[in-house]
Design an enzyme around this catalytic site. Structure first.
Site, PDB file in Angstrom:
ATOM      1  N   THR A 158       0.790  -1.255  -0.256  1.00 47.72           N
ATOM      2  CA  THR A 158       0.055  -0.018  -0.106  1.00 47.72           C
ATOM      3  C   THR A 158       1.075   1.177   0.059  1.00 47.72           C
ATOM      4  O   THR A 158       2.008   1.500   0.452  1.00 47.72           O
ATOM      5  CB  THR A 158      -0.654   0.053   1.541  1.00 47.72           C
ATOM      6  OG1 THR A 158      -1.796   1.485   1.379  1.00 47.72           O
ATOM      7  CG2 THR A 158      -0.091  -0.344   2.612  1.00 47.72           C
ATOM      8  N   ASP A 159       0.272   2.573  -0.531  1.00 50.97           N
ATOM      9  CA  ASP A 159       1.104   3.620  -0.514  1.00 50.97           C
ATOM     10  C   ASP A 159       1.225   3.969   0.811  1.00 50.97           C
ATOM     11  O   ASP A 159       1.890   4.980   1.368  1.00 50.97           O
ATOM     12  CB  ASP A 159       0.214   4.699  -1.116  1.00 50.97           C
ATOM     13  CG  ASP A 159      -1.255   5.006  -0.834  1.00 50.97           C
ATOM     14  OD1 ASP A 159      -1.696   4.115  -0.072  1.00 50.97           O
ATOM     15  OD2 ASP A 159      -1.854   5.711  -1.463  1.00 50.97           O
ATOM     16  N   GLU A 160       0.235   3.314   2.010  1.00 50.47           N
ATOM     17  CA  GLU A 160       0.373   4.049   3.423  1.00 50.47           C
ATOM     18  C   GLU A 160       1.674   3.939   4.100  1.00 50.47           C
ATOM     19  O   GLU A 160       2.046   4.528   5.076  1.00 50.47           O
ATOM     20  CB  GLU A 160      -0.813   3.304   4.247  1.00 50.47           C
ATOM     21  CG  GLU A 160      -2.141   3.702   3.819  1.00 50.47           C
ATOM     22  CD  GLU A 160      -3.301   3.435   4.696  1.00 50.47           C
ATOM     23  OE1 GLU A 160      -2.855   3.348   5.799  1.00 50.47           O
ATOM     24  OE2 GLU A 160      -4.430   3.672   4.169  1.00 50.47           O
ATOM     25  N   TYR A 183      -1.663  -0.496  11.035  1.00 52.71           N
ATOM     26  CA  TYR A 183      -1.866  -1.316   9.909  1.00 52.71           C
ATOM     27  C   TYR A 183      -0.722  -0.890   8.907  1.00 52.71           C
ATOM     28  O   TYR A 183      -0.074  -1.776   8.497  1.00 52.71           O
ATOM     29  CB  TYR A 183      -3.231  -0.770   9.169  1.00 52.71           C
ATOM     30  CG  TYR A 183      -3.059  -1.019   7.656  1.00 52.71           C
ATOM     31  CD1 TYR A 183      -3.255  -2.231   7.165  1.00 52.71           C
ATOM     32  CD2 TYR A 183      -3.332  -0.142   6.593  1.00 52.71           C
ATOM     33  CE1 TYR A 183      -3.491  -2.546   5.843  1.00 52.71           C
ATOM     34  CE2 TYR A 183      -3.276  -0.353   5.250  1.00 52.71           C
ATOM     35  CZ  TYR A 183      -3.184  -1.327   4.764  1.00 52.71           C
ATOM     36  OH  TYR A 183      -3.308  -1.986   3.631  1.00 52.71           O
ATOM     37  N   LYS A 187       2.308  -3.344   7.567  1.00 55.14           N
ATOM     38  CA  LYS A 187       2.640  -3.339   5.900  1.00 55.14           C
ATOM     39  C   LYS A 187       3.977  -3.189   5.709  1.00 55.14           C
ATOM     40  O   LYS A 187       4.658  -3.873   4.787  1.00 55.14           O
ATOM     41  CB  LYS A 187       1.619  -2.666   4.992  1.00 55.14           C
ATOM     42  CG  LYS A 187      -0.025  -3.111   5.369  1.00 55.14           C
ATOM     43  CD  LYS A 187      -0.011  -4.487   4.682  1.00 55.14           C
ATOM     44  CE  LYS A 187       0.079  -4.419   3.037  1.00 55.14           C
ATOM     45  NZ  LYS A 187      -0.445  -5.824   2.417  1.00 55.14           N
TER      46      LYS A 187
HETATM   47  P1  NAD Z   1      -9.820  -7.002   2.414  1.00 52.27           P
HETATM   48  O1  NAD Z   1      -9.699  -7.158   4.048  1.00 52.27           O
HETATM   49  O2  NAD Z   1     -11.159  -6.958   1.545  1.00 52.27           O
HETATM   50  O3  NAD Z   1      -9.543  -8.778   2.069  1.00 52.27           O
HETATM   51  C1  NAD Z   1      -8.385  -9.573   2.785  1.00 52.27           C
HETATM   52  C2  NAD Z   1      -8.574 -10.797   2.976  1.00 52.27           C
HETATM   53  O4  NAD Z   1      -7.636 -11.542   3.409  1.00 52.27           O
HETATM   54  C3  NAD Z   1      -9.945 -11.635   3.367  1.00 52.27           C
HETATM   55  O5  NAD Z   1     -10.494 -12.388   2.386  1.00 52.27           O
HETATM   56  C4  NAD Z   1      -9.348 -12.038   4.531  1.00 52.27           C
HETATM   57  O6  NAD Z   1     -10.427 -13.221   4.824  1.00 52.27           O
HETATM   58  C5  NAD Z   1      -7.924 -12.595   4.111  1.00 52.27           C
HETATM   59  N1  NAD Z   1      -7.207 -12.889   5.449  1.00 52.27           N
HETATM   60  C6  NAD Z   1      -7.025 -12.086   6.174  1.00 52.27           C
HETATM   61  N2  NAD Z   1      -6.036 -12.827   7.030  1.00 52.27           N
HETATM   62  C7  NAD Z   1      -5.820 -13.957   6.642  1.00 52.27           C
HETATM   63  C8  NAD Z   1      -4.713 -14.898   7.180  1.00 52.27           C
HETATM   64  N3  NAD Z   1      -4.338 -14.942   8.169  1.00 52.27           N
HETATM   65  N4  NAD Z   1      -4.697 -16.084   6.371  1.00 52.27           N
HETATM   66  C9  NAD Z   1      -5.443 -16.125   5.009  1.00 52.27           C
HETATM   67  N5  NAD Z   1      -6.368 -15.167   4.775  1.00 52.27           N
HETATM   68  C10 NAD Z   1      -6.604 -14.080   5.517  1.00 52.27           C
HETATM   69  O7  NAD Z   1      -8.348  -6.644   1.825  1.00 52.27           O
HETATM   70  P2  NAD Z   1      -8.426  -5.784   0.317  1.00 52.27           P
HETATM   71  O8  NAD Z   1      -8.690  -4.313   0.301  1.00 52.27           O
HETATM   72  O9  NAD Z   1      -8.736  -6.846  -0.472  1.00 52.27           O
HETATM   73  O10 NAD Z   1      -6.773  -5.871   0.295  1.00 52.27           O
HETATM   74  C11 NAD Z   1      -5.916  -6.544  -0.486  1.00 52.27           C
HETATM   75  C12 NAD Z   1      -4.522  -6.224  -0.207  1.00 52.27           C
HETATM   76  O11 NAD Z   1      -4.239  -5.092  -0.740  1.00 52.27           O
HETATM   77  C13 NAD Z   1      -3.944  -6.059   1.173  1.00 52.27           C
HETATM   78  O12 NAD Z   1      -2.616  -6.540   1.297  1.00 52.27           O
HETATM   79  C14 NAD Z   1      -4.000  -4.499   1.286  1.00 52.27           C
HETATM   80  O13 NAD Z   1      -3.079  -4.292   2.279  1.00 52.27           O
HETATM   81  C15 NAD Z   1      -3.560  -4.134  -0.001  1.00 52.27           C
HETATM   82  N6  NAD Z   1      -3.980  -2.824  -0.326  1.00 52.27           N
HETATM   83  C16 NAD Z   1      -5.569  -2.425  -0.182  1.00 52.27           C
HETATM   84  C17 NAD Z   1      -5.752  -1.282  -0.885  1.00 52.27           C
HETATM   85  C18 NAD Z   1      -7.315  -0.962  -0.706  1.00 52.27           C
HETATM   86  O14 NAD Z   1      -7.622   0.222  -1.192  1.00 52.27           O
HETATM   87  N7  NAD Z   1      -8.229  -1.637  -0.263  1.00 52.27           N
HETATM   88  C19 NAD Z   1      -4.950  -0.418  -1.594  1.00 52.27           C
HETATM   89  C20 NAD Z   1      -3.590  -0.685  -1.475  1.00 52.27           C
HETATM   90  C21 NAD Z   1      -3.161  -1.949  -1.053  1.00 52.27           C
HETATM   91  O1  DAU Z   2      -4.101   4.094   0.553  1.00 46.89           O
HETATM   92  C1  DAU Z   2      -4.610   2.606   0.424  1.00 46.89           C
HETATM   93  C2  DAU Z   2      -5.210   2.164   1.657  1.00 46.89           C
HETATM   94  O2  DAU Z   2      -6.429   2.652   1.311  1.00 46.89           O
HETATM   95  C3  DAU Z   2      -5.284   0.636   1.846  1.00 46.89           C
HETATM   96  O3  DAU Z   2      -3.947   0.167   2.170  1.00 46.89           O
HETATM   97  C4  DAU Z   2      -6.279   0.130   3.097  1.00 46.89           C
HETATM   98  O4  DAU Z   2      -6.206  -1.058   3.172  1.00 46.89           O
HETATM   99  C5  DAU Z   2      -7.505   0.817   2.821  1.00 46.89           C
HETATM  100  O5  DAU Z   2      -8.522   0.366   3.447  1.00 46.89           O
HETATM  101  C6  DAU Z   2      -7.694   2.423   2.553  1.00 46.89           C
HETATM  102  O6  DAU Z   2      -7.147   3.020   3.646  1.00 46.89           O
HETATM  103  P1  DAU Z   2      -7.917   4.276   3.941  1.00 46.89           P
HETATM  104  O7  DAU Z   2      -7.768   4.275   5.431  1.00 46.89           O
HETATM  105  O8  DAU Z   2      -7.443   5.350   3.087  1.00 46.89           O
HETATM  106  O9  DAU Z   2      -9.516   4.114   3.524  1.00 46.89           O
HETATM  107  P2  DAU Z   2     -10.841   4.369   4.348  1.00 46.89           P
HETATM  108  O10 DAU Z   2     -12.006   3.653   3.170  1.00 46.89           O
HETATM  109  O11 DAU Z   2     -10.799   3.697   5.680  1.00 46.89           O
HETATM  110  O12 DAU Z   2     -11.097   5.566   4.602  1.00 46.89           O
HETATM  111  C7  DAU Z   2     -10.743   6.549   3.345  1.00 46.89           C
HETATM  112  C8  DAU Z   2     -10.773   8.009   3.836  1.00 46.89           C
HETATM  113  O13 DAU Z   2     -12.344   8.206   4.300  1.00 46.89           O
HETATM  114  C9  DAU Z   2      -9.905   8.193   4.870  1.00 46.89           C
HETATM  115  O14 DAU Z   2      -9.372   9.406   4.995  1.00 46.89           O
HETATM  116  C10 DAU Z   2     -10.823   8.089   6.300  1.00 46.89           C
HETATM  117  C11 DAU Z   2     -12.079   8.592   5.716  1.00 46.89           C
HETATM  118  N1  DAU Z   2     -13.354   7.903   6.412  1.00 46.89           N
HETATM  119  C12 DAU Z   2     -13.633   6.697   6.259  1.00 46.89           C
HETATM  120  C13 DAU Z   2     -14.519   5.984   6.801  1.00 46.89           C
HETATM  121  C14 DAU Z   2     -14.798   4.481   6.814  1.00 46.89           C
HETATM  122  C15 DAU Z   2     -14.370   8.694   6.895  1.00 46.89           C
HETATM  123  O15 DAU Z   2     -14.326  10.034   6.713  1.00 46.89           O
HETATM  124  N2  DAU Z   2     -15.626   8.367   7.050  1.00 46.89           N
HETATM  125  C16 DAU Z   2     -15.730   6.942   7.261  1.00 46.89           C
HETATM  126  O16 DAU Z   2     -16.834   6.281   7.721  1.00 46.89           O
END
Ligand code: NAD
Ligand code: DAU
Length: 379
Positions: A158-160, A183, A187
């Site tokens: 992730t970019d985080e 988190y 990562k």
């Molecule tokens: P998500 O939370 O929707 O899905 C995670 C999945 O991993 C789930 O199906 C969960 O059951 C499984 N999991 C969790 N712990 C596990 C374990 N110990 N063993 C086996 N399976 C397990 O997550 P996502 O949003 O699909 O993110 C996927 C990946 O992408 C992550 O590595 C996250 O850090 C990265 N990422 C997410 C975003 C985003 O915007 N969602 C952006 C950049 C990177």
């Molecule tokens: O940047 C990549 C990341 O994006 C991934 O690595 C994470 O897995 C993914 O969850 C996401 O993280 P964020 O914290 O950016 O996503 P989230 O949807 O939780 O929140 C997006 C923005 O909105 C953040 O600034 C917090 C804000 N927010 C979020 C929720 C859930 C609100 O203001 N209200 C809310 O109820």
């Protein structure tokens, strides 16, 4: 030459992982014809322990078309309910399916949950990644004296990990890590361990760091699906702090196509930034969603806007993320296909027309669906 025949996808029942599996099998969810076939003809072994975020209902079409239950010996999709920290089970899976490629999505992924309970993040994101790397190294027999170019471990990050930006600047692949939440620090740790396995043992790895994904099948605790379903249900729309934090949004299939291009074409040891180049202040984005969703639902947008509720800020809330993805664009020829205008509307329509998928999550019935519809395969 990479084999790409038996691909272990971890976390395939989550948001990005299930979209990735759909993409590999040519099942686009974008509602457009923008996404060409991945040209994949191998097998996918989806390893997921089904935490609250794992939902096999999102993969029922894949199971029906390519799974053991319908295709028997010709199956190309396999599901294994296994925790990535369980070394013995991971070793069994490598052997049983002769894994040649790992694409590692599994993680605890929600920042707010990491603040409330960081331990699961350390276990899965740090120890789980370590376990996979170590099993891969052993199974593939890799050392600095025995290098291989037919196998690959791709790590999704992730970019985080880069921390928080001010009003200007972008994260580059070379930007120093500065994670600030449990988190993102978990990562960041996993990224370092992946790189250590490359430098120390010569394990062929690649790594990608992506911005906020949006699209179908995202758990409705994250900003966009939460807001869309709350607008539909007439509930309050909770905005953290002043709503002035900035995120960069990318359509999930554009991210996944980038991952697949990296897996196919990147030299080992390379790190790639993927991003939407599409920055939105949270409150601006919410207002856009309100306009579009209200129109779809036949609601008065001004009435819906009254449900915006400013709530206590997330502790340590990162101000701004923005990625420079020039490297992926110039060196891989990766480009995004979905405009935000198209993608946001398609996403809103997807959630509004998949009320049952969301309701099953909200009521917890998706866990019942899994036990009713899923039988463990041959174990
Ligand atoms: P998500 O939370 O929707 O899905 C995670 C999945 O991993 C789930 O199906 C969960 O059951 C499984 N999991 C969790 N712990 C596990 C374990 N110990 N063993 C086996 N399976 C397990 O997550 P996502 O949003 O699909 O993110 C996927 C990946 O992408 C992550 O590595 C996250 O850090 C990265 N990422 C997410 C975003 C985003 O915007 N969602 C952006 C950049 C990177
Ligand atoms: O940047 C990549 C990341 O994006 C991934 O690595 C994470 O897995 C993914 O969850 C996401 O993280 P964020 O914290 O950016 O996503 P989230 O949807 O939780 O929140 C997006 C923005 O909105 C953040 O600034 C917090 C804000 N927010 C979020 C929720 C859930 C609100 O203001 N209200 C809310 O109820």
């Amino acid at each position: 030459m990479r084999k790409l025949k038996n691909i272990l996808v971890t976390g395939g029942a989550g948001f990005i992982g299930c979209n990735f599996i759909h993409y590999l099998f040519g099942l686009s969810n974008s509602g457009t014809d923008l996404f060409e076939d991945a040209g994949f003809d191998g097998r996918v072994i989806n390893v997921d322990c089904l935490t609250y975020a794992g939902n096999l209902e999102s993969l029922k079409d894949v199971e029906e078309k390519f799974g053991v239950s319908s295709c028997g010996e010709n199956a190309r999709y396999f599901f294994e309910k296994v925790d990535i920290c369980d070394r013995a089970q991971i070793e069994r899976i490598f052997k049983q399916y002769d894994i040649d490629t790992v694409i590692h999505f599994a993680a605890e992924s929600h920042v707010d949950r990491s603040i409330l309970g960081p331990e699961a993040f350390m276990k899965t994101n740090v120890m789980g990644t370590f376990t996979l790397l170590d099993v891969a190294r052993n199974y593939w027999g890799i050392s600095l004296d025995n290098q291989r170019d037919d196998v690959l471990f791709h790590h999704i990050s992730t970019d985080e990990v880069y921390g928080s930006l001010g009003e200007t600047g972008y994260f580059l692949e070379t930007t120093s890590y500065d994670p600030r939440s449990p988190y993102s620090s978990s990562k960041a740790s996993s990224d370092h361990i992946v790189m250590a396995y490359y430098h120390t043992y010569g394990l062929p790895i690649t790594l990608s760091n992506c911005t906020n994904n949006y699209g179908p099948f995202q758990f409705p605790e994250k900003l966009l699906p939460l807001m869309i379903s709350n607008i539909k249900d007439g509930k309050n729309l909770p905005v953290y702090g002043k709503g002035d934090n900035i995120r960069d949004w990318i359509y999930v299939e554009d991210h996944n196509r980038g991952v697949w291009q990296i897996v196919k074409n990147s030299p080992a040891g390379e790190k790639w930034n993927l991003g939407g180049e599409n920055e939105w202040q949270n409150i601006r984005l919410l207002n856009e969603v309100i306009d579009l969703a209200s129109k779809e639902l036949g609601k008065d947008a001004e009435e819906v806007r009254k449900t915006i509720t400013y709530v206590k800020d997330r502790p340590g809330h990162d101000k701004r993320y923005a990625i420079d993805c020039t490297k992926a664009k110039t060196r891989l020829g990766w480009e995004r296909k979905m405009t935000f205008e198209q993608g946001l509307l398609a996403t809103i329509r997807w959630y509004l027309s998949h009320g049952e998928w969301i309701a099953n999550i909200q009521s917890g019935a998706y866990k019942d669906w899994i036990s009713k519809n899923y039988t463990e395969q041959g174990r």
